[in-house]
Design a protein around this motif. Structure first.
Motif, PDB file in Angstrom:
ATOM      1  N   THR A 141       4.701  -4.331  -7.116  1.00  0.00           N
ATOM      2  CA  THR A 141       3.543  -4.777  -6.353  1.00  0.00           C
ATOM      3  C   THR A 141       2.893  -5.996  -6.984  1.00  0.00           C
ATOM      4  O   THR A 141       2.485  -6.932  -6.292  1.00  0.00           O
ATOM      5  CB  THR A 141       2.511  -3.633  -6.250  1.00  0.00           C
ATOM      6  OG1 THR A 141       3.150  -2.481  -5.714  1.00  0.00           O
ATOM      7  CG2 THR A 141       1.358  -4.025  -5.351  1.00  0.00           C
ATOM      8  N   THR A 269      -3.546  13.502  -2.781  1.00  0.00           N
ATOM      9  CA  THR A 269      -3.245  12.686  -1.603  1.00  0.00           C
ATOM     10  C   THR A 269      -4.454  11.865  -1.185  1.00  0.00           C
ATOM     11  O   THR A 269      -4.330  10.706  -0.766  1.00  0.00           O
ATOM     12  CB  THR A 269      -2.764  13.587  -0.444  1.00  0.00           C
ATOM     13  OG1 THR A 269      -1.619  14.339  -0.867  1.00  0.00           O
ATOM     14  CG2 THR A 269      -2.397  12.756   0.773  1.00  0.00           C
ATOM     15  N   VAL A 272      -4.642   8.902  -3.472  1.00  0.00           N
ATOM     16  CA  VAL A 272      -3.665   7.899  -3.053  1.00  0.00           C
ATOM     17  C   VAL A 272      -4.195   7.087  -1.870  1.00  0.00           C
ATOM     18  O   VAL A 272      -4.137   5.845  -1.860  1.00  0.00           O
ATOM     19  CB  VAL A 272      -2.329   8.578  -2.673  1.00  0.00           C
ATOM     20  CG1 VAL A 272      -1.461   7.645  -1.851  1.00  0.00           C
ATOM     21  CG2 VAL A 272      -1.581   8.998  -3.923  1.00  0.00           C
ATOM     22  N   PHE A 276      -5.234   3.084  -2.672  1.00  0.00           N
ATOM     23  CA  PHE A 276      -4.459   1.981  -2.121  1.00  0.00           C
ATOM     24  C   PHE A 276      -5.275   1.140  -1.141  1.00  0.00           C
ATOM     25  O   PHE A 276      -4.969  -0.034  -0.934  1.00  0.00           O
ATOM     26  CB  PHE A 276      -3.164   2.500  -1.482  1.00  0.00           C
ATOM     27  CG  PHE A 276      -2.036   2.598  -2.461  1.00  0.00           C
ATOM     28  CD1 PHE A 276      -1.074   1.616  -2.548  1.00  0.00           C
ATOM     29  CD2 PHE A 276      -1.953   3.675  -3.342  1.00  0.00           C
ATOM     30  CE1 PHE A 276      -0.040   1.695  -3.477  1.00  0.00           C
ATOM     31  CE2 PHE A 276      -0.934   3.770  -4.273  1.00  0.00           C
ATOM     32  CZ  PHE A 276       0.024   2.785  -4.343  1.00  0.00           C
ATOM     33  N   THR A 280      -4.531  -2.605  -2.795  1.00  0.00           N
ATOM     34  CA  THR A 280      -3.486  -3.471  -2.252  1.00  0.00           C
ATOM     35  C   THR A 280      -4.011  -4.820  -1.793  1.00  0.00           C
ATOM     36  O   THR A 280      -3.366  -5.853  -2.010  1.00  0.00           O
ATOM     37  CB  THR A 280      -2.786  -2.766  -1.072  1.00  0.00           C
ATOM     38  OG1 THR A 280      -2.405  -1.448  -1.484  1.00  0.00           O
ATOM     39  CG2 THR A 280      -1.552  -3.532  -0.644  1.00  0.00           C
ATOM     40  N   ILE A 376      -1.453   5.389 -10.724  1.00  0.00           N
ATOM     41  CA  ILE A 376      -0.355   5.619  -9.777  1.00  0.00           C
ATOM     42  C   ILE A 376       0.634   6.665 -10.289  1.00  0.00           C
ATOM     43  O   ILE A 376       0.917   7.661  -9.612  1.00  0.00           O
ATOM     44  CB  ILE A 376       0.362   4.289  -9.469  1.00  0.00           C
ATOM     45  CG1 ILE A 376      -0.595   3.340  -8.746  1.00  0.00           C
ATOM     46  CG2 ILE A 376       1.598   4.545  -8.606  1.00  0.00           C
ATOM     47  CD1 ILE A 376      -0.027   1.959  -8.494  1.00  0.00           C
ATOM     48  N   GLN A 380       0.757  10.679  -9.062  1.00  0.00           N
ATOM     49  CA  GLN A 380       1.943  11.151  -8.336  1.00  0.00           C
ATOM     50  C   GLN A 380       2.542  12.377  -9.003  1.00  0.00           C
ATOM     51  O   GLN A 380       2.911  13.351  -8.331  1.00  0.00           O
ATOM     52  CB  GLN A 380       2.981  10.032  -8.271  1.00  0.00           C
ATOM     53  CG  GLN A 380       4.239  10.428  -7.523  1.00  0.00           C
ATOM     54  CD  GLN A 380       5.092   9.233  -7.197  1.00  0.00           C
ATOM     55  OE1 GLN A 380       5.019   8.659  -6.124  1.00  0.00           O
ATOM     56  NE2 GLN A 380       5.935   8.843  -8.135  1.00  0.00           N
ATOM     57  N   GLN A 400       3.238   8.893   0.626  1.00  0.00           N
ATOM     58  CA  GLN A 400       3.475   7.472   0.835  1.00  0.00           C
ATOM     59  C   GLN A 400       2.930   6.986   2.167  1.00  0.00           C
ATOM     60  O   GLN A 400       2.544   5.820   2.298  1.00  0.00           O
ATOM     61  CB  GLN A 400       4.970   7.178   0.707  1.00  0.00           C
ATOM     62  CG  GLN A 400       5.483   7.385  -0.707  1.00  0.00           C
ATOM     63  CD  GLN A 400       6.896   6.869  -0.886  1.00  0.00           C
ATOM     64  OE1 GLN A 400       7.194   5.713  -0.615  1.00  0.00           O
ATOM     65  NE2 GLN A 400       7.780   7.730  -1.345  1.00  0.00           N
ATOM     66  N   GLN A 403      -0.456   6.195   1.414  1.00  0.00           N
ATOM     67  CA  GLN A 403      -0.491   4.875   0.770  1.00  0.00           C
ATOM     68  C   GLN A 403      -0.503   3.766   1.805  1.00  0.00           C
ATOM     69  O   GLN A 403      -1.307   2.826   1.716  1.00  0.00           O
ATOM     70  CB  GLN A 403       0.736   4.691  -0.129  1.00  0.00           C
ATOM     71  CG  GLN A 403       0.741   5.474  -1.409  1.00  0.00           C
ATOM     72  CD  GLN A 403       1.980   5.164  -2.244  1.00  0.00           C
ATOM     73  OE1 GLN A 403       2.730   4.233  -1.939  1.00  0.00           O
ATOM     74  NE2 GLN A 403       2.204   5.954  -3.281  1.00  0.00           N
ATOM     75  N   ARG A 404       0.406   3.841   2.784  1.00  0.00           N
ATOM     76  CA  ARG A 404       0.527   2.759   3.768  1.00  0.00           C
ATOM     77  C   ARG A 404      -0.708   2.669   4.653  1.00  0.00           C
ATOM     78  O   ARG A 404      -1.183   1.576   4.973  1.00  0.00           O
ATOM     79  CB  ARG A 404       1.770   2.972   4.638  1.00  0.00           C
ATOM     80  CG  ARG A 404       3.091   2.903   3.922  1.00  0.00           C
ATOM     81  CD  ARG A 404       3.262   1.614   3.145  1.00  0.00           C
ATOM     82  NE  ARG A 404       3.145   1.824   1.721  1.00  0.00           N
ATOM     83  CZ  ARG A 404       2.705   0.943   0.869  1.00  0.00           C
ATOM     84  NH1 ARG A 404       2.273  -0.226   1.286  1.00  0.00           N
ATOM     85  NH2 ARG A 404       2.647   1.199  -0.412  1.00  0.00           N
ATOM     86  N   ALA A 407      -3.414   1.236   2.493  1.00  0.00           N
ATOM     87  CA  ALA A 407      -3.187  -0.194   2.261  1.00  0.00           C
ATOM     88  C   ALA A 407      -3.551  -1.010   3.502  1.00  0.00           C
ATOM     89  O   ALA A 407      -4.213  -2.054   3.401  1.00  0.00           O
ATOM     90  CB  ALA A 407      -1.735  -0.435   1.872  1.00  0.00           C
TER      91      ALA A 407
END
Length: 465
Positions: A141, A269, A272, A276, A280, A376, A380, A400, A403-404, A407
């Motif tokens: 990243t 979660t 996360v 992010f 990000t 991170i 995890q 994940q 995360q997206r 982000a």
């Protein structure tokens, strides 16, 4: 053998996560080479994240049910092919479609890496491989802007952007061959004849698209009606939850909702998701501040962000090794360090604006990167610690996906603050960067609250025993 399989997985994860950040410094090069408009550019940047997030959970489930090796290699070959298509783009539409397909392939590939760690290593052994994975995430990243700047410097501003995609092709082909040869089929992966829950896949996909689309298109869709997609997305998500409960009475659902009753998984979660959101977008706004605000080259912008990459990579590796000793307080410490680093960045750009930005930002970004490495990887490891091995892929996919979504939301929210402040102050780039970093600190504070809640819950549990 398992360490070699891990190495192949880490290379694949590095490639897919690198393409999240490497494009940022290539924005001027892409615009010069293809004459991409603002809307197309937003899709190049965020469309990847959209399709990436869309495929994570179904792909994780597919790997759990049908075996990691085949899904991993298929995803990696897809990513390699779509990288070549992106590099060969001759129009804006071509590049956007290639990026969407590239993100989808990355979404298929990524959950298999975490699933591989869960299956090949016993719980007590996972700290080191998760530490390496966390270092890979942090480095990919953060080093993206530097690598992108180097490629553009060598290949030239007009065509240099193509090589940020072409570089994936030889690496991807070699990794696919090695993955097929090294990643085991048996006994680590046992195919199960169970439904892949197609209704759940469709409902979750619709929910993710509805929630992410107005965020991805925030600067292009000016109507406030776009935000109606968020409540409809949440309603679709509620329908997905109801379906999963019903489907789960007969067989294994796409997402085992019972996992969220586990405190460490639930709060991890949330960490996360919110982390992010605050983490990000900063590569994007720092790149704009340096390149467009102060006229630095893509290479100089990448070098400025290198201390973050170094700090993140080293701390992630160390954090993975010590997480079992310190637990969630290590994550809280990392979050505090990231906030301190961002706050210090605000101070130095305002107090000593006459000093070149790459110099004054070195220590603040090094501190923020070290903190990120302690967030991170340990988070995890702790979040997945109590997840059954045969649900590792889908559980990782949910993480994940968080995360997206985080982000995409962070890029939209923090980017909006940045551009609004820039417009209100008559192009005062320092004021805009400061406002954006304050917004990021707000998100990080919410992540710290979730981490502290997990720490408190763990202490209460120990006192009751």
């Amino acid at each position: 053998m398992r360490d070699r399989a891990l190495a192949v997985g880490l290379v694949a994860a590095f490639m897919t996560l690198l393409d999240v950040s490497i494009v940022n410094v290539a924005i001027p090069s892409i615009q010069a080479g293809l004459d991409v408009g603002d809307s197309g550019l937003q899709w190049v940047l965020s469309g990847y994240a959209l399709t990436f997030g869309l495929l994570l959970v179904p792909a994780g489930r597919l790997g759990d049910a049908r075996g990691i090796r085949g899904v991993f290699v298929a995803g990696l070959l897809g990513f390699t092919l779509t990288s070549a298509l992106a590099g060969a783009a001759r129009s804006e539409a071509w590049l956007v479609v290639a990026r969407l397909l590239q993100g989808a392939a990355a979404g298929v590939l990524n959950p298999q890496v975490t699933g591989l760690i869960q299956r090949l290593y016993r719980p007590a052994e996972r700290a080191r491989p998760f530490g390496l994975l966390g270092a890979t995430v942090g480095l990919a990243t953060a080093i993206g802007p530097l690598l992108g700047g180097l490629l553009i410097q060598v290949a030239g501003p007009a065509q240099g952007w193509r090589w940020i995609f072409y570089i994936n092709v030889p690496v991807g082909l070699v990794a696919a061959v090695l993955g097929w040869r090294i990643i085991p089929r048996r006994p680590a992966e046992r195919r199960r004849k169970e439904s892949l829950d197609p209704v759940g896949v469709v409902l979750l996909g619709l929910a993710v698209v509805q929630i992410l689309l107005p965020l991805v298109q925030d600067r292009q869709w000016h109507t406030p009606l776009k935000w109606l997609l968020v409540p409809t997305g949440l309603a679709t998500l509620a329908a997905f939850v109801a379906w999963e409960r019903r489907f789960g009475r007969r067989t294994v659902p796409l997402v085992e909702l019972g996992l969220f009753r586990v405190r460490s998984y639930r709060l991890g979660t949330i960490v996360v998701l919110v982390y992010f959101a605050g983490f990000t977008a900063n590569f994007f706004i720092f790149t704009l501040y340096l390149q467009q605000g102060h006229g630095y080259s893509a290479l100089a912008a990448g070098l400025t962000l290198t201390p973050f990459a170094v700090g993140s990579g080293v701390a992630a590796f160390v954090g993975g090794r010590i997480v079992n000793r310190f637990g969630r307080p290590l994550v809280a410490t990392g979050l505090a360090a990231v906030m301190t680093g961002f706050a210090a960045s605000i101070v130095v750009i305002q107090v000593v604006p006459q000093v070149p930005a790459p110099l004054i930002l070195t220590l603040p970004l090094l501190l923020a990167g070290a903190g990120s490495g302690l967030v991170i990887t340990p988070n995890q490891t702790l979040t997945l610690a109590e997840v059954p091995v045969d649900r590792a892929g889908s559980a990782s996919g949910v993480m994940q996906t968080a995360q997206r979504i985080g982000a995409a939301f962070g890029i939209a929210a923090i980017g909006s603050v940045f551009f609004a402040r820039l417009s209100a102050t008559g192009a005062d780039w320092t004021a805009a960067l400061s406002a954006a970093l304050l917004s990021a600190i707000g998100f990080l504070l919410l992540a710290l609250v979730a981490a502290l809640a997990d720490i408190r819950g763990a202490r209460r549990l120990r006192s009751e025993q």
